[in-house]
Design an enzyme around this catalytic site. Structure first.
Site, PDB file in Angstrom:
ATOM      1  N   ASP A  34       0.850  -1.195   0.000  1.00 41.50           N
ATOM      2  CA  ASP A  34       0.000   0.000   0.000  1.00 41.50           C
ATOM      3  C   ASP A  34       0.883   1.242   0.000  1.00 41.50           C
ATOM      4  O   ASP A  34       1.722   1.395   0.880  1.00 41.50           O
ATOM      5  CB  ASP A  34      -0.876  -0.034   1.262  1.00 41.50           C
ATOM      6  CG  ASP A  34      -1.677   1.251   1.429  1.00 41.50           C
ATOM      7  OD1 ASP A  34      -1.976   1.898   0.408  1.00 41.50           O
ATOM      8  OD2 ASP A  34      -1.993   1.583   2.585  1.00 41.50           O
ATOM      9  N   ASP A  38      -4.073   3.902   2.814  1.00 39.51           N
ATOM     10  CA  ASP A  38      -5.470   3.582   3.146  1.00 39.51           C
ATOM     11  C   ASP A  38      -5.627   2.143   3.638  1.00 39.51           C
ATOM     12  O   ASP A  38      -6.745   1.674   3.871  1.00 39.51           O
ATOM     13  CB  ASP A  38      -6.402   3.851   1.953  1.00 39.51           C
ATOM     14  CG  ASP A  38      -6.142   2.918   0.775  1.00 39.51           C
ATOM     15  OD1 ASP A  38      -5.164   2.129   0.829  1.00 39.51           O
ATOM     16  OD2 ASP A  38      -6.898   2.976  -0.215  1.00 39.51           O
ATOM     17  N   ASP A  42      -2.051  -1.185  -3.615  1.00 41.44           N
ATOM     18  CA  ASP A  42      -2.423  -0.437  -4.814  1.00 41.44           C
ATOM     19  C   ASP A  42      -1.375  -0.614  -5.917  1.00 41.44           C
ATOM     20  O   ASP A  42      -0.332  -1.245  -5.707  1.00 41.44           O
ATOM     21  CB  ASP A  42      -2.654   1.047  -4.479  1.00 41.44           C
ATOM     22  CG  ASP A  42      -1.570   1.592  -3.564  1.00 41.44           C
ATOM     23  OD1 ASP A  42      -0.395   1.236  -3.792  1.00 41.44           O
ATOM     24  OD2 ASP A  42      -1.888   2.345  -2.617  1.00 41.44           O
ATOM     25  N   ASP A 111      -6.348 -10.320 -15.195  1.00 39.89           N
ATOM     26  CA  ASP A 111      -7.332 -11.314 -14.779  1.00 39.89           C
ATOM     27  C   ASP A 111      -8.604 -10.997 -15.551  1.00 39.89           C
ATOM     28  O   ASP A 111      -9.059  -9.851 -15.547  1.00 39.89           O
ATOM     29  CB  ASP A 111      -7.568 -11.185 -13.273  1.00 39.89           C
ATOM     30  CG  ASP A 111      -7.913 -12.504 -12.622  1.00 39.89           C
ATOM     31  OD1 ASP A 111      -8.781 -13.199 -13.175  1.00 39.89           O
ATOM     32  OD2 ASP A 111      -7.341 -12.825 -11.570  1.00 39.89           O
ATOM     33  N   ASP A 219     -10.789 -16.267 -15.306  1.00 42.81           N
ATOM     34  CA  ASP A 219     -11.514 -16.687 -14.110  1.00 42.81           C
ATOM     35  C   ASP A 219     -12.643 -17.672 -14.463  1.00 42.81           C
ATOM     36  O   ASP A 219     -13.435 -17.402 -15.377  1.00 42.81           O
ATOM     37  CB  ASP A 219     -12.116 -15.411 -13.495  1.00 42.81           C
ATOM     38  CG  ASP A 219     -12.639 -15.604 -12.100  1.00 42.81           C
ATOM     39  OD1 ASP A 219     -11.831 -15.832 -11.197  1.00 42.81           O
ATOM     40  OD2 ASP A 219     -13.870 -15.505 -11.909  1.00 42.81           O
ATOM     41  N   GLU A 283      -8.696 -20.719 -15.504  1.00 47.03           N
ATOM     42  CA  GLU A 283      -9.013 -21.331 -14.215  1.00 47.03           C
ATOM     43  C   GLU A 283     -10.207 -22.252 -14.469  1.00 47.03           C
ATOM     44  O   GLU A 283     -11.263 -21.793 -14.906  1.00 47.03           O
ATOM     45  CB  GLU A 283      -9.373 -20.263 -13.185  1.00 47.03           C
ATOM     46  CG  GLU A 283      -9.576 -20.861 -11.806  1.00 47.03           C
ATOM     47  CD  GLU A 283     -10.514 -20.050 -10.912  1.00 47.03           C
ATOM     48  OE1 GLU A 283     -10.412 -20.170  -9.697  1.00 47.03           O
ATOM     49  OE2 GLU A 283     -11.377 -19.324 -11.435  1.00 47.03           O
ATOM     50  N   HIS A 356      -4.701 -16.825  -4.487  1.00 44.33           N
ATOM     51  CA  HIS A 356      -5.485 -16.026  -3.539  1.00 44.33           C
ATOM     52  C   HIS A 356      -6.708 -16.781  -3.011  1.00 44.33           C
ATOM     53  O   HIS A 356      -7.426 -16.254  -2.176  1.00 44.33           O
ATOM     54  CB  HIS A 356      -5.942 -14.736  -4.231  1.00 44.33           C
ATOM     55  CG  HIS A 356      -6.867 -15.016  -5.375  1.00 44.33           C
ATOM     56  ND1 HIS A 356      -6.462 -15.661  -6.536  1.00 44.33           N
ATOM     57  CD2 HIS A 356      -8.182 -14.775  -5.537  1.00 44.33           C
ATOM     58  CE1 HIS A 356      -7.497 -15.802  -7.339  1.00 44.33           C
ATOM     59  NE2 HIS A 356      -8.553 -15.271  -6.770  1.00 44.33           N
ATOM     60  N   ASP A 357      -6.963 -17.987  -3.526  1.00 48.28           N
ATOM     61  CA  ASP A 357      -8.107 -18.783  -3.076  1.00 48.28           C
ATOM     62  C   ASP A 357      -7.689 -19.980  -2.221  1.00 48.28           C
ATOM     63  O   ASP A 357      -8.558 -20.733  -1.756  1.00 48.28           O
ATOM     64  CB  ASP A 357      -8.883 -19.333  -4.284  1.00 48.28           C
ATOM     65  CG  ASP A 357      -9.535 -18.245  -5.115  1.00 48.28           C
ATOM     66  OD1 ASP A 357      -9.884 -17.187  -4.563  1.00 48.28           O
ATOM     67  OD2 ASP A 357      -9.690 -18.457  -6.339  1.00 48.28           O
TER      68      ASP A 357
HETATM   69  C1  GLC Z   1     -12.438 -17.477  -9.084  1.00 49.42           C
HETATM   70  C2  GLC Z   1     -11.559 -16.516  -8.323  1.00 49.42           C
HETATM   71  C3  GLC Z   1     -12.161 -16.294  -6.990  1.00 49.42           C
HETATM   72  C4  GLC Z   1     -13.517 -15.683  -7.177  1.00 49.42           C
HETATM   73  C5  GLC Z   1     -14.397 -16.515  -8.101  1.00 49.42           C
HETATM   74  C6  GLC Z   1     -15.553 -15.717  -8.600  1.00 49.42           C
HETATM   75  O1  GLC Z   1     -12.473 -18.729  -8.505  1.00 49.42           O
HETATM   76  O2  GLC Z   1     -10.250 -16.995  -8.275  1.00 49.42           O
HETATM   77  O3  GLC Z   1     -11.365 -15.492  -6.159  1.00 49.42           O
HETATM   78  O4  GLC Z   1     -14.168 -15.542  -5.948  1.00 49.42           O
HETATM   79  O5  GLC Z   1     -13.711 -16.956  -9.235  1.00 49.42           O
HETATM   80  O6  GLC Z   1     -15.106 -14.730  -9.493  1.00 49.42           O
END
Ligand code: GLC
Length: 589
Positions: A34, A38, A42, A111, A219, A283, A356-357
């Site tokens: 950051d 905030d 960023d 993404d 995604d 993904e 991140h998941d």
């Molecule tokens: C994918 C993303 C995840 C998100 C989901 C809905 O799995 O990696 O973070 O919540 O799609 O967009």
């Protein structure tokens, strides 16, 4: 001799795509760095760290969504695909970041979230405004189930549950119909059956490529085709203890009947003619190896590679994602081995432990206590030595651990919070059980701020971080890691450099060894006259394995995570706790 062999090889082999030699780094900007105080990371924070990324040696950055968004799902709910959310910066700031990365030879992947938009996207605002709006059909609107009172429980058009708990349909009083949202109610699914929707998405993608981005991480891209019948209806899903009271939407929404057609059309419309330097990674939850091959076989013109979910589902019990059970290493070998074999002759693997998941791998499959450094580096070795393109998630290269949160109010993630609400409503689990499930599997484990140094808030922000910093930052942080040549960070640098240099790592055949061993992961990679033997001990005790025929004398150490690597003797080797070892055997023929 060697140079003659190389010349012959070059002639017989078509040049492999750049991403066979590449390592991709994922930036989840909100938690990266950051710069405006905030408490939320960023784009300036990313810009500030480009030299760090160059030092690590990565070839491309995948940037999680920074588009305009109400942030219901941390940016995976987009309200403007062609602007940056003020939380993160500006379009000009993104251009600057792209330029700074390109100057260092690093590509940038955006993404691409096009299964759904935000409900605050102007497309959806129009679609929702009336049943005869020209954009009505851009989303999935359906009337209540025949004979049911609209808006009452059970009247939803299908019985599908949302992936974030609760029903997948939201009743909208404005028109008395429901819209589909496989994720939160603020993430309505786009209707890809409508060619105008597809054209709008392709135009947006071309706009980003023209702006200089080098590809996309797509995604839940295998959710875009729904199994819609000729009369417009959608099929109910099976109800199990796990999904109840809702039906599993999987069969009607995952790898649907037109998914390959849509991706091939996207390829023609967006990537044709400029595709070679790009990277397209999908993904694909619920994709099997067979699906993975269809998506990534270059002759089909769809994607370059996909993320499988099979290996990150092996430690889930019958209760699903938050029902954690220990990993049996044999299952991991069987799963990843199957993907290696299935994509041997065509297609390509995307290799990952973290994103991140997912919870942090050192806490998940390793030991984030006494053996943190060894287990983090062993896990990295195993992953990066597979055939495929490795992905590193921010902080993984520092050996960052799970959050180890102990109270509900630490959690921020919508999926986790919905799960808590639903579990409490059902009353089937105690609060302690729910907390244990979150501690093991919550996405927030990956979302605590990157630990840059030992100053307050780990140097992430001068403000109040949007999610707590892991208190272990005083020990685990980038500054300390960079100063220690034996650190996880420097080990990742060496692994990345190895992939850049070594054709066997890039393109060698993969053979799994010892599939039934409960603790040792072993395989070979082979190209022409060279073979690499890779060993990883997934346990905190010594393991002796016999590998006669693979442990020839004269093997040379390529990389290992102990100062004095294990020495093979008479066809066997004893690997110490969490030890990793890569040996090279070059035959003179
Ligand atoms: C994918 C993303 C995840 C998100 C989901 C809905 O799995 O990696 O973070 O919540 O799609 O967009």
């Amino acid at each position: 001799m060697t140079s003659r062999l190389l010349t012959i090889d070059k002639r017989k082999r078509a040049p492999a795509p750049w991403w066979t030699r590449a390592v991709v780094y994922q930036v989840y900007a909100r938690s990266f760095r950051d710069c405006d105080g905030d408490g939320i990371g960023d784009l300036r924070g990313v810009l500030r760290q480009v030299d760090y990324l160059a030092e690590l040696g990565v070839d491309a950055v995948w940037l999680s969504p920074v588009y305009r968004s109400p942030q219901d799902d941390n940016g995976y709910d987009i309200s403007d695909y062609q602007d940056i959310d003020p939380l993160f910066g500006t379009l000009g700031g993104l251009d600057q970041l792209i330029a700074a990365l390109h100057e260092r030879g690093i590509k940038l992947l955006m993404d691409l979230v096009v299964n759904h938009t935000s409900d605050e996207h102007p497309w959806f605002a129009e679609s929702r405004s009336s049943a005869d709006n020209p954009r009505r059909d851009w989303y999935w609107w359906r009337p209540a189930r025949a004979g049911m009172e609209p808006g009452t429980p059970g009247a939803e058009p299908t019985n599908w549950g949302s992936l974030f708990s609760g029903p997948a349909w939201q009743y909208d009083t404005a028109t008395g119909e429901y819209y589909l949202h496989l994720f939160s109610g603020k993430q309505p699914d786009l209707n890809w059956e409508n060619p105008t929707v597809r054209r709008a998405i392709y135009a947006m993608m071309r706009w980003w490529l023209d702006r200089g981005v080098d590809g996309f991480r797509m995604d839940v891209i295998n959710f875009i085709s729904k199994d819609v019948r000729a009369d417009g209806s959608l099929p109910d899903g099976p109800v199990s203890g796990l999904s109840g009271p809702y039906g599993d939407p999987g069969k009607g929404t995952i790898n649907g009947p037109r998914v390959h057609e849509f991706l091939q059309e996207m390829h023609r419309e967006v990537f044709a003619g400029r595709r070679d330097a790009l990277l397209l990674v999908g993904e694909t939850p619920g994709a099997t190896v067979e699906d993975g091959l269809l998506f990534s076989d270059p002759r089909r013109g769809e994607l370059d590679m996909v993320f499988t979910f099979e290996h990150v589902s092996l430690d889930q019990g019958p209760g699903g994602k938050f029902d954690h059970t220990p990993l049996d290493l044999r299952d991991l070998k069987a799963t990843l081995g199957r993907w290696q074999a299935g994509l041997r002759d065509a297609g390509w693997n995307a290799l990952y432990w973290d994103n991140h998941d997912q919870p942090r791998i050192v806490s998940r499959f390793g030991d984030d206590g006494a053996w943190r450094r060894e287990s983090a580096t062993m896990l990295a070795t195993i992953l990066h030595l597979h055939r495929g393109t490795p992905y590193v998630y921010q902080g993984e290269e520092l050996g960052m651990t799970n959050a180890h949160f102990t109270s509900f109010d630490c959690y921020r993630d919508i999926e986790s919070l919905r799960h808590v609400a639903q579990s409490r409503e059902r009353g089937s689990l105690s609060d302690d059980q729910i907390l244990a499930g979150l501690a093991a599997a919550s996405r927030d484990n990956a979302r605590t701020p990157v630990q840059w140094d030992a100053s307050p808030n780990a140097g992430f922000t001068t403000g109040t971080p949007w999610i707590a910093v892991n208190p272990n930052y005083r020990l685990i942080n980038a500054e300390a890691e960079r100063a220690d040549p034996a650190s996880v960070f420097h080990y990742y640098r060496r692994l990345i450099a190895l992939r850049h240099q070594d054709p066997v790592v890039q393109l060698g055949d993969f053979t799994m060894l010892l599939p039934e061993h409960p603790y040792v992961y072993a395989f070979t990679r082979r190209l022409d006259g060279t073979r690499l033997l890779v060993l990883g001990n997934f346990s905190g005790s010594d393991q002796t394995v016999g590998l006669a025929g693979h442990l020839d004398s004269g093997a040379e150490l390529v990389i290992g995570n102990y100062p004095e690597p294990a020495q093979p003797l008479d066809g066997s080797v004893t690997v110490r706790p969490w030890e990793a070892l890569v040996l090279r055997v070059t035959h003179p023929w």
